[in-house]
Design an enzyme around this catalytic site. Structure first.
Site, short mmCIF file in Angstrom:
data_model
loop_
_atom_site.label_atom_id
_atom_site.label_comp_id
_atom_site.label_asym_id
_atom_site.label_seq_id
_atom_site.Cartn_x
_atom_site.Cartn_y
_atom_site.Cartn_z
N LYS A 42 53.09 31.72 25.24
CA LYS A 42 52.20 31.16 26.26
C LYS A 42 50.99 32.07 26.49
O LYS A 42 49.85 31.59 26.63
CB LYS A 42 52.98 30.95 27.55
N GLN A 86 59.44 31.37 34.89
CA GLN A 86 60.17 31.27 33.63
C GLN A 86 61.67 31.17 33.91
O GLN A 86 62.24 32.04 34.57
CB GLN A 86 59.88 32.50 32.76
N ASP A 111 54.26 23.41 35.75
CA ASP A 111 55.51 23.05 35.07
C ASP A 111 56.04 21.71 35.58
O ASP A 111 56.94 21.13 34.97
CB ASP A 111 56.57 24.13 35.27
#
Length: 921
Positions: A42, A86, A111
């Protein structure tokens, strides 16, 4: 293709908004190898596209509270537009994952995992939510096939919150007929066989067989599974949830594993971050605040100040902090209406450009004051609530002495106030109480040290100052500094000679030279001269002393001029409290009290955040006297505010008394130490004060004004404009444009106001405008605000009046002649002695802070207008070495005011039921 498109969009953003970059934050807990791999992918993608990515890594010992605190800070950071946590969270402590994902601000949840975004997706609000990146990537892949989704039969295998459930919703709202299957579906093969579009996210290796698949179907495989493979160095290989080799024979399109959905998931994260940045730009201009302003309901006649203040419902102060760009962890709340701001905010913003710096001052005032504070507040309300500029007011904290004495509060007045005014005028956050405690600790240390030196031998003093603990003596850090000052370069307490011990333990203070007094934040005239040490326990050691009011303490001046904790501590150490019998300066560091002072003042150094009636932000911090000190609010508040408003914003601060005192010290002392350069001077003038300078009768507080002040008298006004002209010249002397604010009172006539404006312009003011802000709030200062905006664009050639390297007498003479209009100065014998002493002690290069009456340009308060040809008498000179200036005393003045016959506290009361403060301020 997606990355190239995003890269171009970022370039266009930065061209349109220079300095702007989409920001992505990735929060990781622990150190899982797979998480590290995904995060690196990322970060690499973000760098390629031009996104500013920040990886925050918490240890696996992090608690849920630690993670939530970090999330709150990132939520508040305007530079972060996309923010992901994460998963999984690799912590030794129990952490509720759903609570963590829901803590991410929905507008930054790129997300798409928060319940709010999931709910919007489920409801079909696709344009107002973030979609989880894997389903979003799957849809992009399906679109790339060119096959129309609408009307197709879609099957989703899996029902997780991350892929299956949002994929179902996404296909449904794109008009597919969707069936969700899972591992428990009994007719799985049959359902798969019906699918035109098949998305598999079951987490089972090669669960879907090729023969199940409808010929020509689109197959999206989201699975990542490891199966044994002896041919691989690792002994295993990665496969999807679909048996790829057989499925590809029947499907028209199929994603490989690895290399299919994974890269698209990362690309969609980048796309969501760029979309979030675009939404941010649509809603907020970079550097432009979004503030909820309060609408005033104006009444005529204008009610009392306290009535107006209580009629206003202030915004929660944490909302104000958020509006101006402060992070939650930079704000310490003191209830709902006031907060302290951490100095870490200044460090975070250090690379931001400063805004425009405006100082409000005034002509020589009447004893009633001419409305500088009211004008300061009115100006920021006009700039903010009406012209929608980023603007901060920075004002001094008032002393409780005048609040309960004759003057009342200092929160402004009418519809231009800092609110709540009772909080502003009373304890606020306790800064003045901290100064009282710190100041009196120094005073106690002075007398205690003299007492102990009088009653103990050198060795007894040494044994107590450097005690043996478990047979070991050790110097403290502050004692090491004293040894170095004495030229003793030793660190072993046992190594000092008798002569060195004597020099170390004996400050040998001359009681007649003590300049440090005890303080109290109350007007109490009977403490102006006292005798201390009368108890028999003090063994006959008595001396004459006094109490001053707290705001006259040098510690207050240090607070106002310090630019951080370290600088404040060093200034405390340099404070000179007396001289030794050999004429050497004795400092707070010599007394060993510096560290303790810093501890007492560690919270007071943080500026206090409040707001005006119309909801614009205000820093209230420090309140030094404007005669024996420099009379300005803190450097730290100004510096933080200038960073927060940004290069196009404004910071408006106020200098105490008239321009000859507060403004001169603002330029020559405050700006010299802060390094800040002002853009505009606002000079407040009133018809009332100009009539007084034109020869009108005396104006006395608490006494009705004579008719000369309530009836039109153009002759008095014109004659009094000599003071206005001189104060305009004083401001121009420093190279800064001057805007005159004519503060209108209800007794003023249009002709009188117009005459003042005319004289101001003829005297060289950049502009002069009539102001009615007391009665109308910010609306009444709009003309002033626009004039200040224009003046801030005019050339400014700021310069100091004098070089500090000049001799002390020359610096005093320059101020007296250039600013006051004196012919010369006369130093009385005591002042001459102090010039010699301070020059010898190394303090001759400090700036000058004149302690003079504010009621006249001269030393005589009865001399009005713009007197010239007088000789300014300098009675004495004193040193505030820690603050960083010498202050000559012009005439006599008290640093402990007294109470009048009818103090303000007669009108102040507390409602025992509601707990509200009533009365006049």
């Amino acid at each position: 293709q997606v990355r190239e498109r995003l890269k171009q969009q970022v370039v266009e953003m930065t061209e349109k908004f220079p300095g702007f970059k989409p920001g992505l934050a990735i929060l990781q807990v622990g150190n899982r190898d797979d998480s590290n791999l995904y995060i690196n992918m990322k970060l690499k993608a973000a760098a390629e596209i031009g996104i500013s990515a920040n990886h925050i890594k918490l240890p696996n010992t992090a608690t849920e509270a630690d993670v939530l605190k970090c999330i709150a800070s990132l939520n508040a950071d305007p530079a972060v537009h996309g923010f992901i946590v994460q998963l999984p969270l690799d912590s030794d402590k129990p952490i509720n994952t759903e609570k963590i994902t829901n803590a991410v601000a929905p507008e930054k949840d790129v997300d798409g995992l928060s319940s709010i975004n999931a709910g919007k997706l489920s409801r079909g609000d696709l344009g107002d939510c973030f979609i989880p990146c894997t389903p979003k990537g799957c849809m992009e892949l399906i679109r790339q096939t060119g096959v129309q989704v609408a009307g197709k039969r879609a099957v989703v295998i899996g029902r997780s919150k991350i892929v299956g459930a949002p994929m179902h919703d996404l296909l449904l709202w794109n008009n597919a007929t969707v069936t969700t299957c899972h591992s428990k579906t009994s007719t799985l093969a049959e359902e798969v066989g019906k699918a035109d579009i098949l998305v598999v996210a079951a987490g089972r290796a090669e669960m879907v067989k090729g023969e199940w698949i409808k010929p020509g179907a689109i197959v999206i495989d989201c699975g990542i599974n490891h199966v044994p493979d002896s041919t691989k160095p690792s002994g295993k290989r990665v496969v999807g949830d679909v048996a790829y080799s057989s499925a590809k024979e029947k499907a028209s399109f199929i994603t490989p594993v690895p290399g299919g959905v994974g890269p698209m998931t990362v690309a969609m994260l980048m796309q969501s971050t760029v979309e979030s940045a675009q939404r941010f730009l649509e809603k907020f201009q970079p550097g432009k605040w979004t503030i909820q302003y309060n609408q005033l309901t104006l009444k005529m006649p204008v009610p009392s100040d306290i009535e107006i203040s209580k009629s206003c419902v202030p915004k929660p102060i944490d909302q104000v902090a958020k509006e101006v760009g402060l992070f939650p962890d930079e704000v310490e709340l003191y209830g709902q209406t006031k907060a302290k701001v951490q100095l870490t905010a200044l460090k975070r913003l250090q690379n931001q450009p400063d805004g425009k710096y405006v100082v409000v001052t005034g002509i020589t005032p009447t004893p009633l004051g001419e409305g500088k504070s009211t004008t300061t507040v009115g100006l920021v309300q006009a700039l903010g609530a009406h012209l929608h500029q980023n603007v901060f007011a920075c004002v001094r904290q008032p002393s409780q002495g005048p609040t309960f004495g004759i003057k009342g509060g200092a929160a402004g007045g009418g519809y231009c106030q800092v609110v709540p005014m009772e909080e502003f005028n009373l304890h606020l956050t306790g800064d003045i109480h901290a100064i009282t405690a710190a100041n009196n600790l120094v005073a106690a240390a002075i007398d205690a040290r003299i007492f102990h030196e009088l009653t103990q031998s050198d060795q007894a003093l040494y044994n107590r100052l450097v005690p043996s603990v478990s047979g070991v003596r050790k110097f403290s850090d502050i004692q090491i500094r004293r040894l170095q000052k004495l030229g003793i370069n030793k660190t072993d307490p046992m190594a000092l000679t008798k002569e060195e011990v004597n020099a170390f333990v004996r400050l040998d203070i001359d009681p007649g030279t003590i300049t440090w007094q005890r303080v109290l934040d109350t007007n109490d005239r009977f403490l102006r001269k006292i005798t201390i040490g009368q108890s028999v326990t003090e063994k006959g050691f008595t001396r004459t002393a006094q109490f001053d009011i707290t705001v006259s303490s040098e510690i207050m001046a240090v607070l106002a001029l310090a630019d951080g904790l370290d600088d404040m501590k060093k200034r405390f150490g340099r404070m000179v409290v007396a001289s030794s019998k050999k004429g050497q300066p004795v400092t707070a560091d010599d007394l060993g009290v510096t560290g303790a002072l810093a501890v007492l003042m560690k919270d007071a150094v943080k500026p206090n955040l409040m707001q005006t009636l119309e909801g614009t932000p205000v820093f209230v911090h420090a309140g030094p006297f404007a005669n024996i000190a420099h009379g300005n609010s803190s450097v730290l508040a100004d510096k933080i505010a200038l960073k927060l408003v940004g290069k196009d914003g404004f910071v408006v601060t106020e200098a105490g008394f008239g321009a000859d005192i507060g403004m001169e010290k603002f330029f020559n002392i405050k700006c010299r130490y802060s390094g800040l350069r002002p853009h505009v001077v606002v000079l407040v003038a009133t018809v009332r004060a100009l009539k007084m300078h034109g020869g009108g009768p005396a104006v006395t507080a608490g006494v009705p004004l004579p008719k000369e002040y309530t009836e039109e008298n153009l002759q008095l006004v014109a004659k009094g404009c000599s003071n206005l002209k001189k104060q305009i010249q004083n401001a121009q002397m420093f190279g800064v444009p001057v805007v005159v604010a004519v503060n209108a009172f209800k007794t003023d006539t249009k002709a009188e106001l117009a005459l003042v404006v005319q004289h101001a312009k003829e005297a060289g003011a950049f502009d002069a405008v009539e102001c009615t802000h007391w009665a109308e709030g910010g609306k009444g200062a709009l003309a002033l605000a626009r004039a200040v905006q224009r003046a801030s664009q005019a050339p400014s050639n700021f310069r100091f009046l004098y070089n500090v390297e000049l001799p002390v007498v020359d610096k005093i003479r320059l101020i007296a002649q250039q600013v006051y209009g004196a012919r010369d100065i006369e130093l009385l014998p005591e002042a001459q002695e102090k010039v010699a002493l301070y020059t010898k002690q190394g303090f001759g290069n400090l700036p000058i802070c004149m302690a003079k009456t504010h009621l006249s340009l001269s030393h005589d308060p009865e001399q009005k207008g713009a007197p010239t040809g007088f000789v300014l008498p300098i009675r004495d000179i004193r040193a505030s070495v820690g603050a960083g200036f010498l202050y000559p005393l012009v005439g006599t003045m008290s640093t402990m005011p007294g109470l009048p016959t009818r103090p303000c506290f007669y009108d102040i009361d507390l409602d025992p039921v509601s707990g509200e403060v009533n009365g006049l301020f």
